[in-house]
Scaffold this active site. Sequence first.
Site, PDB file in Angstrom:
ATOM      1  N   ALA A 123      -5.936   2.142  -3.176  1.00  0.00           N
ATOM      2  CA  ALA A 123      -6.556   1.020  -2.471  1.00  0.00           C
ATOM      3  C   ALA A 123      -5.989  -0.358  -2.815  1.00  0.00           C
ATOM      4  O   ALA A 123      -6.086  -1.274  -1.997  1.00  0.00           O
ATOM      5  CB  ALA A 123      -8.064   1.017  -2.734  1.00  0.00           C
ATOM      6  N   ALA A 124      -5.450  -0.540  -4.015  1.00  0.00           N
ATOM      7  CA  ALA A 124      -4.990  -1.880  -4.406  1.00  0.00           C
ATOM      8  C   ALA A 124      -3.863  -2.356  -3.481  1.00  0.00           C
ATOM      9  O   ALA A 124      -3.036  -1.543  -3.062  1.00  0.00           O
ATOM     10  CB  ALA A 124      -4.520  -1.867  -5.848  1.00  0.00           C
ATOM     11  N   GLY A 126      -6.367  -4.047  -1.940  1.00  0.00           N
ATOM     12  CA  GLY A 126      -7.686  -4.065  -1.333  1.00  0.00           C
ATOM     13  C   GLY A 126      -7.777  -4.598   0.077  1.00  0.00           C
ATOM     14  O   GLY A 126      -8.876  -4.705   0.625  1.00  0.00           O
ATOM     15  N   LYS A 128      -6.921  -3.251   2.997  1.00  0.00           N
ATOM     16  CA  LYS A 128      -7.454  -2.274   3.953  1.00  0.00           C
ATOM     17  C   LYS A 128      -8.919  -1.953   3.641  1.00  0.00           C
ATOM     18  O   LYS A 128      -9.730  -1.763   4.551  1.00  0.00           O
ATOM     19  CB  LYS A 128      -6.582  -1.026   3.963  1.00  0.00           C
ATOM     20  CG  LYS A 128      -5.170  -1.290   4.491  1.00  0.00           C
ATOM     21  CD  LYS A 128      -4.300  -0.061   4.422  1.00  0.00           C
ATOM     22  CE  LYS A 128      -2.899  -0.356   4.956  1.00  0.00           C
ATOM     23  NZ  LYS A 128      -2.164  -1.323   4.090  1.00  0.00           N
ATOM     24  N   ASP A 146      -7.638   3.394  -7.668  1.00  0.00           N
ATOM     25  CA  ASP A 146      -6.245   3.110  -7.991  1.00  0.00           C
ATOM     26  C   ASP A 146      -5.964   3.679  -9.371  1.00  0.00           C
ATOM     27  O   ASP A 146      -6.897   3.885 -10.151  1.00  0.00           O
ATOM     28  CB  ASP A 146      -5.942   1.615  -7.949  1.00  0.00           C
ATOM     29  CG  ASP A 146      -4.457   1.354  -7.733  1.00  0.00           C
ATOM     30  OD1 ASP A 146      -4.024   1.371  -6.560  1.00  0.00           O
ATOM     31  OD2 ASP A 146      -3.730   1.162  -8.722  1.00  0.00           O
ATOM     32  N   ASP A 172      -5.727   9.013 -11.460  1.00  0.00           N
ATOM     33  CA  ASP A 172      -4.442   9.439 -10.923  1.00  0.00           C
ATOM     34  C   ASP A 172      -4.702  10.169  -9.605  1.00  0.00           C
ATOM     35  O   ASP A 172      -5.409  11.178  -9.575  1.00  0.00           O
ATOM     36  CB  ASP A 172      -3.770  10.368 -11.940  1.00  0.00           C
ATOM     37  CG  ASP A 172      -2.415  10.885 -11.485  1.00  0.00           C
ATOM     38  OD1 ASP A 172      -2.088  10.785 -10.288  1.00  0.00           O
ATOM     39  OD2 ASP A 172      -1.691  11.434 -12.333  1.00  0.00           O
ATOM     40  N   CYS A 245       4.291   2.371   4.886  1.00  0.00           N
ATOM     41  CA  CYS A 245       5.042   1.245   5.460  1.00  0.00           C
ATOM     42  C   CYS A 245       6.537   1.503   5.278  1.00  0.00           C
ATOM     43  O   CYS A 245       7.292   0.615   4.881  1.00  0.00           O
ATOM     44  CB  CYS A 245       4.624  -0.085   4.835  1.00  0.00           C
ATOM     45  SG  CYS A 245       4.870  -0.176   3.041  1.00  0.00           S
TER      46      CYS A 245
END
Length: 325
Positions: A123-124, A126, A128, A146, A172, A245
């Site tokens: 998530a980091a 954050g 999204k 994360d 993890d 990405c």
Amino acid sequence: MSKKTADKLEAKRATWLERTQRILSVSETEALALLNTNRQQSLRLNPLIADPHDTVMGLQSLGWRGKAYTWATDCYATETGLEAIRDSDLTTAGAVYIQNAASWLPVLALNPKPRDGILDICAAPGGKASHIAALTNNQATLTVNDNSRPRLAKMHANLERLNVRAEYTLFDASKLARKLEGQQFDKILLDAPCSGEGLMRYDQDKDFASWSVAHIHRLASLQKQIILQAWKLLKPGGTLIYSTCTMAPEENEAIVDYLLRKRDTAALEPVRFDLPNRVSCVNSWNNKAFSPKITQCLRLAPSPTLEAFFVAKFCKLAESDEHLV
């Protein structure tokens, strides 16, 4: 720069250029132009902090000009005035979040709703997760994970500034199902760690510091581990979004094909965005054919407003065979 270093850098550039030609089915000249595309940032207004209409008025007073995206609520292109916005009280207070517009696509494909139990696995920082919270008015049960304590701490501060309510876990991702044993989620976002080709430029030496085909293969191995963990944590009938990405097929179509082969309860759903830089998915790579269902995924070529991106949407048809790992 030594001759050895310069030669290594040029070899990386040549490899990336050749791969891009194959991935996008374009000429060398076209590929070179795409890989040198200047990217523009866009704005997402945060209704958890301020009324979007009031925020637009504030932005305009700072000299901002831009148009709303028709496919994303409270999201705007930036034609002028980004520097003033970046340093403004609106941004500091969390009423405005600056992102590339492609970052909204995985969240919109996830289609988060109030009362959904949602897990954002990697998530980091954050961005999204905050979009999920905004779309659900903080009414979803959101868990953000994360594997880095410093990144998690920065994300916690970032999400607090954006008025996001979430549970935080530090695990993890390749072992996440064991750590969250007994839990399952309605919707899961796996915006996977990737080679980040969508953020690179052909003419920027620093962008090639960690890039290599070997690194892509290492990441693909990790992505396969994480997507199986995500599948264990998804409820039957639930939605899993896998996104990157990057343009590398090893990290995109190959990962989707892997899950389809490993889990017969995994079904792809169409990712429906009519975007000018949408291109065909890769149906085979290095003599390996992928499932014909891959065409339902979203692949974007580099463009000024939307960076290169990939999104796949899975539905879990029934309980997965957890013994098949």
